[in-house]
Design a protein around this motif. Structure first.
Motif, mmCIF file in Angstrom:
data_model
loop_
_atom_site.group_PDB
_atom_site.id
_atom_site.type_symbol
_atom_site.label_atom_id
_atom_site.label_comp_id
_atom_site.label_asym_id
_atom_site.label_seq_id
_atom_site.Cartn_x
_atom_site.Cartn_y
_atom_site.Cartn_z
ATOM 1 N N ARG A 198 49.155 44.293 34.380
ATOM 2 C CA ARG A 198 48.650 43.559 35.544
ATOM 3 C C ARG A 198 49.258 44.093 36.825
ATOM 4 N N THR A 223 32.053 44.707 37.133
ATOM 5 C CA THR A 223 33.336 44.140 37.553
ATOM 6 C C THR A 223 33.866 43.177 36.498
ATOM 7 N N ASN A 224 32.971 42.364 35.932
ATOM 8 C CA ASN A 224 33.378 41.455 34.858
ATOM 9 C C ASN A 224 33.878 42.212 33.634
ATOM 10 N N THR A 227 37.563 43.180 34.459
ATOM 11 C CA THR A 227 38.510 42.066 34.304
ATOM 12 C C THR A 227 38.517 41.526 32.886
ATOM 13 N N PHE A 318 45.078 41.085 30.513
ATOM 14 C CA PHE A 318 43.699 40.631 30.712
ATOM 15 C C PHE A 318 43.574 39.183 30.236
ATOM 16 N N ALA A 320 41.541 36.898 31.082
ATOM 17 C CA ALA A 320 40.219 36.295 31.261
ATOM 18 C C ALA A 320 39.626 35.781 29.954
ATOM 19 N N ASN A 342 34.357 32.632 39.321
ATOM 20 C CA ASN A 342 34.457 34.081 39.109
ATOM 21 C C ASN A 342 33.423 34.833 39.929
ATOM 22 N N PHE A 356 42.323 42.557 43.016
ATOM 23 C CA PHE A 356 41.678 42.545 41.706
ATOM 24 C C PHE A 356 42.196 41.404 40.831
ATOM 25 N N ASN A 357 43.512 41.249 40.742
ATOM 26 C CA ASN A 357 44.075 40.218 39.869
ATOM 27 C C ASN A 357 43.737 38.808 40.338
ATOM 28 N N THR A 360 40.688 36.550 38.466
ATOM 29 C CA THR A 360 40.927 35.615 37.369
ATOM 30 C C THR A 360 41.940 34.538 37.758
#
Length: 431
Positions: A198, A223-224, A227, A318, A320, A342, A356-357, A360
């Protein structure tokens, strides 16, 4: 399928990645399929105009009401470019506005392919099911956020999966009876940041997130996939589609994306579906289900040496998948909330308003706030929840509606609230 009648098809989201590939599948088989309706958001009117003239649907829908005149002008321009006479072209009926796809979904046809991106596809899914039409589902979000609303509205076998993972599972399930199934194993490529921590992903850019190593998809889904939100949604989708408990749906990282998912049976056997990554195969299978269409995609070349590897999912890097699994276990409006948050965060990330982080992290904070009444002394009131990155949820009221009380209005209300709350938390990240 040569002995069967031509199937009339409506494609929702025709200008997106799945929609354009579905039209390739249909266009290569004019004796099997006929396009009777198309819909699109309206951001690529020139492509929609070409599709209309190529396939001749009777009805076309555009979500942006202001795009109707643009579509008419684009159609005339395309007619001229092709050297056709206007009098020889029968223009389709045009539906416009946010309910255009819903109206098309209720149009008389054999199959509706729902390839709309995100939560916006829910009402079209419900409209298709209410009509009794076969639903080829590429819009996983509508099943995830609709949950019991969707599964209870669907007849036996009415929903056919388009996602490569769920198509793979459906194919593997043919190898045994329902009571013989032990677990479902959903494969993940790992995305562009596989193997990173991360901390290493904290400075990831939108361009890096969109550089998927295997698949060519739209911005949100890609993008999903970076993540692994997409994989979490797929876990929940597999649970809902095939009636397997969430604790019996696993994720394994398979970077080569040759095995699309697996089914493990009670005797220790595991069946896997494999093919080179090409969405035209599951699209063709969904449109032709339960029959296979010859030549849908190339097969694995077994004459060439290759290595396929598997890795456990790094839940710490990750989170998510675990987040969405938690939402799925809570049920009701919880999946709609985490999905809506999201989607707002993905937009903010691409606008470079959050890192980015934070995608989530903020989604987790919004979900925690929505479900806080389960532990609060006074249900519905929560004042000090913290997301995984210390994101304060603030003083709000939030209400989780259970599966038993779930309605379309409750889902849409939760979706709107989650978007508003995510926007507030996104703004807080910029201060």
């Amino acid at each position: 399928m040569n002995t069967r009648q031509v199937r009339d098809v409506v494609i929702l989201g025709s200008t997106g990645s799945i929609g354009t590939q579905a039209l390739e599948v249909v266009g290569a088989r004019p004796g099997l399929f006929r396009v009777v309706g198309l819909s699109a958001g309206g951001s690529n009117i020139s492509l929609l105009a070409r599709q209309v003239l190529d396939f001749g649907p009777a009805v076309v829908g555009v979500a942006q009401a202001t795009a109707v005149q643009d579509l008419q002008l684009a159609l005339y321009a395309e007619v001229s470019r092709r050297g056709w006479n206007r009098g020889e072209v029968k223009l389709p009926k045009i539906l416009a506005g946010p309910t255009a796809s819903d109206e098309l979904a209720a149009y008389g046809c054999d199959i509706v392919l729902n390839a709309i991106t995100g939560a916006a596809g829910l009402t079209a899914t419900l409209a298709t099911l209410a009509q009794g039409t076969t639903l080829a589902l590429a819009n996983k979000e509508s099943l995830v956020i609709g949950g019991r609303l969707v599964t209870s509205a669907a007849g036996d076998g009415q929903i056919v999966a388009v996602d490569s993972e769920h198509s793979a599972i459906a194919q593997c399930l043919r190898g045994g009876r329902a009571e013989e199934v032990d677990r479902l194993i959903v494969t993940a490529s790992g995305g562009p940041f596989r193997g990173m921590t991360r901390e290493q992903m904290a400075g990831a850019t939108p361009e890096q997130a969109l550089a998927h190593p295997t698949w060519n998809m739209g911005r949100v889904i890609t993008t999903n996939s970076a993540t692994l939100v997409n994989k979490g949604l797929e876990v929940l989708e597999a649970h809902l589609l095939y009636g397997i408990d969430l604790d019996r749906v696993d994720v394994v990282v398979h970077p080569q994306s040759m095995i699309h998912s697996m089914v493990q049976f009670v005797d220790g056997s595991t069946l896997a579906q494999c093919s080179p990554p090409d969405m035209r195969l599951p699209i063709a299978l969904a449109l032709g289900w339960p029959e296979r269409l010859p030549g849908s995609a190339r097969a694995v070349d077994w004459t060439k040496a290759s290595s396929w590897t598997f890795e456990p999912l790094d839940d710490e890097a990750f989170p998510a998948v675990g987040l969405i699994r938690r939402a799925g276990k809570l049920g009701g409006t919880a999946p709609a909330v985490v999905n809506a948050a999201n989607e707002e965060c993905v937009d903010a990330f691409h606008d470079r308003r959050i890192g980015f982080n934070a995608i989530t992290d903020i989604a987790a904070a919004v979900l925690s706030e929505h479900t806080a009444e389960h532990t609060a002394e006074h249900p519905g009131e929560h004042t000090s929840d913290q997301g995984p990155a210390g994101i304060s949820a603030g003083n709000v009221r939030s209400t989780l509606v259970s599966d038993d009380d779930l309605t379309l209005d409750a889902v849409l209300t939760a979706d709107r609230w989650a978007r508003q709350r995510a926007v507030q938390l996104i703004a807080g990240q910029q201060e």
